[in-house]
Design a protein around this motif. Structure first.
Motif, mmCIF file in Angstrom:
data_model
loop_
_atom_site.group_PDB
_atom_site.id
_atom_site.type_symbol
_atom_site.label_atom_id
_atom_site.label_comp_id
_atom_site.label_asym_id
_atom_site.label_seq_id
_atom_site.Cartn_x
_atom_site.Cartn_y
_atom_site.Cartn_z
ATOM 1 N N SER A 131 42.927 41.402 28.980
ATOM 2 C CA SER A 131 41.527 41.001 28.856
ATOM 3 C C SER A 131 41.277 39.970 29.948
ATOM 4 C CB SER A 131 41.268 40.403 27.469
ATOM 5 O OG SER A 131 39.947 39.956 27.388
ATOM 6 N N ILE A 132 40.530 40.382 30.963
ATOM 7 C CA ILE A 132 40.328 39.545 32.148
ATOM 8 C C ILE A 132 38.866 39.172 32.255
ATOM 9 C CG2 ILE A 132 40.485 39.473 34.667
ATOM 10 C CD1 ILE A 132 42.821 41.495 34.401
ATOM 11 N N GLY A 133 38.611 37.873 32.353
ATOM 12 C CA GLY A 133 37.258 37.381 32.549
ATOM 13 C C GLY A 133 36.946 37.304 34.032
ATOM 14 N N LEU A 134 35.694 37.573 34.371
ATOM 15 C CA LEU A 134 35.233 37.486 35.753
ATOM 16 C C LEU A 134 34.086 36.488 35.832
ATOM 17 C CD1 LEU A 134 35.184 41.269 36.699
ATOM 18 C CD2 LEU A 134 36.837 39.556 37.442
ATOM 19 N N ASN A 135 34.161 35.565 36.765
ATOM 20 C CA ASN A 135 33.122 34.544 36.960
ATOM 21 C C ASN A 135 31.936 35.119 37.713
ATOM 22 O OD1 ASN A 135 33.762 32.147 35.726
ATOM 23 N ND2 ASN A 135 35.144 31.511 37.357
ATOM 24 N N TYR A 136 31.263 36.083 37.119
ATOM 25 C CA TYR A 136 30.099 36.708 37.718
ATOM 26 C C TYR A 136 28.969 36.640 36.706
ATOM 27 C CZ TYR A 136 33.324 38.999 41.036
ATOM 28 O OH TYR A 136 34.256 39.272 41.985
ATOM 29 N N GLY A 137 27.778 36.938 37.146
ATOM 30 C CA GLY A 137 26.685 37.071 36.197
ATOM 31 C C GLY A 137 26.151 35.749 35.688
ATOM 32 N N SER A 138 25.457 35.830 34.559
ATOM 33 C CA SER A 138 24.745 34.665 34.031
ATOM 34 C C SER A 138 25.580 33.791 33.102
ATOM 35 C CB SER A 138 23.490 35.137 33.284
ATOM 36 O OG SER A 138 23.861 35.999 32.227
ATOM 37 N N GLU A 148 39.164 33.659 24.276
ATOM 38 C CA GLU A 148 40.546 34.067 24.511
ATOM 39 C C GLU A 148 40.565 35.226 25.490
ATOM 40 O OE1 GLU A 148 43.458 33.365 20.962
ATOM 41 O OE2 GLU A 148 41.672 34.455 20.248
ATOM 42 N N GLN A 149 41.457 35.122 26.472
ATOM 43 C CA GLN A 149 41.620 36.123 27.520
ATOM 44 C C GLN A 149 42.922 35.822 28.219
ATOM 45 O OE1 GLN A 149 38.829 35.007 30.909
ATOM 46 N NE2 GLN A 149 38.050 33.820 29.204
ATOM 47 N N HIS A 150 43.346 36.720 29.055
ATOM 48 C CA HIS A 150 44.592 36.511 29.781
ATOM 49 C C HIS A 150 44.401 35.656 31.024
ATOM 50 C CE1 HIS A 150 45.550 40.058 27.307
ATOM 51 N NE2 HIS A 150 46.653 39.370 27.145
ATOM 52 N N ILE A 151 43.279 35.839 31.688
ATOM 53 C CA ILE A 151 42.990 35.064 32.901
ATOM 54 C C ILE A 151 41.493 35.157 33.187
ATOM 55 C CG2 ILE A 151 43.420 36.980 34.497
ATOM 56 C CD1 ILE A 151 44.679 34.869 36.407
ATOM 57 N N LEU A 152 40.985 34.136 33.847
ATOM 58 C CA LEU A 152 39.599 34.109 34.307
ATOM 59 C C LEU A 152 39.642 34.082 35.837
ATOM 60 C CD1 LEU A 152 36.572 33.879 33.666
ATOM 61 C CD2 LEU A 152 36.880 31.402 33.518
ATOM 62 N N LEU A 153 39.159 35.157 36.463
ATOM 63 C CA LEU A 153 39.184 35.276 37.927
ATOM 64 C C LEU A 153 37.847 34.856 38.519
ATOM 65 C CD1 LEU A 153 40.935 38.764 38.316
ATOM 66 C CD2 LEU A 153 41.993 36.499 38.401
ATOM 67 N N ASP A 154 37.897 34.202 39.662
ATOM 68 C CA ASP A 154 36.673 33.833 40.372
ATOM 69 C C ASP A 154 36.108 35.007 41.157
ATOM 70 O OD1 ASP A 154 36.487 31.166 39.536
ATOM 71 O OD2 ASP A 154 37.940 30.538 41.050
ATOM 72 N N SER A 155 36.976 35.937 41.532
ATOM 73 C CA SER A 155 36.544 37.083 42.330
ATOM 74 C C SER A 155 37.382 38.301 41.948
ATOM 75 C CB SER A 155 36.730 36.783 43.811
ATOM 76 O OG SER A 155 36.522 37.945 44.581
ATOM 77 N N ILE A 156 36.773 39.462 41.983
ATOM 78 C CA ILE A 156 37.479 40.703 41.662
ATOM 79 C C ILE A 156 38.594 40.974 42.659
ATOM 80 C CG2 ILE A 156 35.935 42.234 42.945
ATOM 81 C CD1 ILE A 156 37.521 42.939 39.525
ATOM 82 N N ILE A 157 38.489 40.467 43.866
ATOM 83 C CA ILE A 157 39.514 40.709 44.875
ATOM 84 C C ILE A 157 40.846 40.062 44.489
ATOM 85 C CG2 ILE A 157 39.028 38.767 46.401
ATOM 86 C CD1 ILE A 157 39.789 42.394 47.430
ATOM 87 N N GLU A 158 40.841 39.139 43.525
ATOM 88 C CA GLU A 158 42.070 38.519 43.035
ATOM 89 C C GLU A 158 42.866 39.443 42.113
ATOM 90 O OE1 GLU A 158 41.584 34.141 41.954
ATOM 91 O OE2 GLU A 158 39.510 34.876 41.900
ATOM 92 N N LEU A 159 42.255 40.511 41.639
ATOM 93 C CA LEU A 159 42.896 41.383 40.651
ATOM 94 C C LEU A 159 44.220 41.994 41.130
ATOM 95 C CD1 LEU A 159 42.753 42.685 37.836
ATOM 96 C CD2 LEU A 159 41.528 44.583 38.916
ATOM 97 N N PRO A 160 44.291 42.648 42.286
ATOM 98 C CA PRO A 160 45.583 43.226 42.692
ATOM 99 C C PRO A 160 46.686 42.180 42.792
ATOM 100 C CG PRO A 160 43.828 44.114 44.044
ATOM 101 C CD PRO A 160 43.230 42.983 43.235
#
Length: 184
Positions: A131-138, A148-160
């Motif tokens: 369960s990955i959160g993305l710092n996008y949107g409102s 609760e989540q596994h990680i909160l990413l600032d950008s989708i490019i961090e996923l790989p």
């Protein structure tokens, strides 16, 4: 990455920036792909992970948006395997529908990438593999970090980088998701 079979994204904000309040006018509304999202789709597909999008828009608007992005799921070279229209269903009902669509008994082979609290909560409650959160949107990063989540990413490019450096999915237990929150 033999364990993960599906990656689920929210169409608006996670995959595409879409001009708000343009219902019925998406043929002229401002729409742009999130930077590097197609790279991410290709990267996942090379690892035999299907791509499913969740849309908050009605069917006609969703089809117009996907057409403009070149992401129609029924085309031979499409990057998208399925699209789910949210409608009035709960996030949990949508996750169940995704599993049914792909023939899975549960969400333990699903990577969810969401920018909304409701979706992140449902992904965690349904025991998604990740369960990955993305710092996008409102939704603010503060609101997202409370879920609760596994990680909160600032950008989708961090996923790989996250998936290859931090986790080896084939080493994860197949009967339950990882419950450790990590950051890059």
């Amino acid at each position: 990455m033999g364990v993960a079979q599906i990656a689920i994204f929210r169409l608006a904000d996670c995959c595409a920036r879409i001009q708000e309040d343009m219902s019925g006018y998406y043929n002229t509304a401002a729409i742009e792909k999130v930077p590097q999202i197609e790279f991410i789709f290709r990267w996942l597909r090379r690892r035999n992970i299907s791509i499913c999008l969740i849309s908050d828009f009605n069917r006609a608007d969703t089809e117009q948006i996907l057409s403009r992005l070149g992401w129609q799921p029924d085309q031979d070279q499409s990057l998208i395997d399925a699209i789910i229209i949210k409608s009035k269903r709960t996030a949990g009902e949508i996750l169940t529908e995704v599993c049914n669509l792909f023939g899975l008994a549960d969400c333990q082979k699903v990577i969810s990438l969401f920018d909304k609290v409701e979706l992140l909560k449902a992904a965690w409650q349904h025991n998604c593999l990740l369960s990955i959160g993305l710092n996008y949107g409102s939704t603010t990063p503060r609101e997202l970090s409370r879920v609760e989540q596994h990680i909160l990413l600032d950008s989708i490019i961090e996923l790989p980088n996250y998936l290859t450096r931090i986790l080896t999915l084939s080493d994860m237990p197949q009967n339950k998701p990882l419950r450790v929150r990590q950051s890059l």
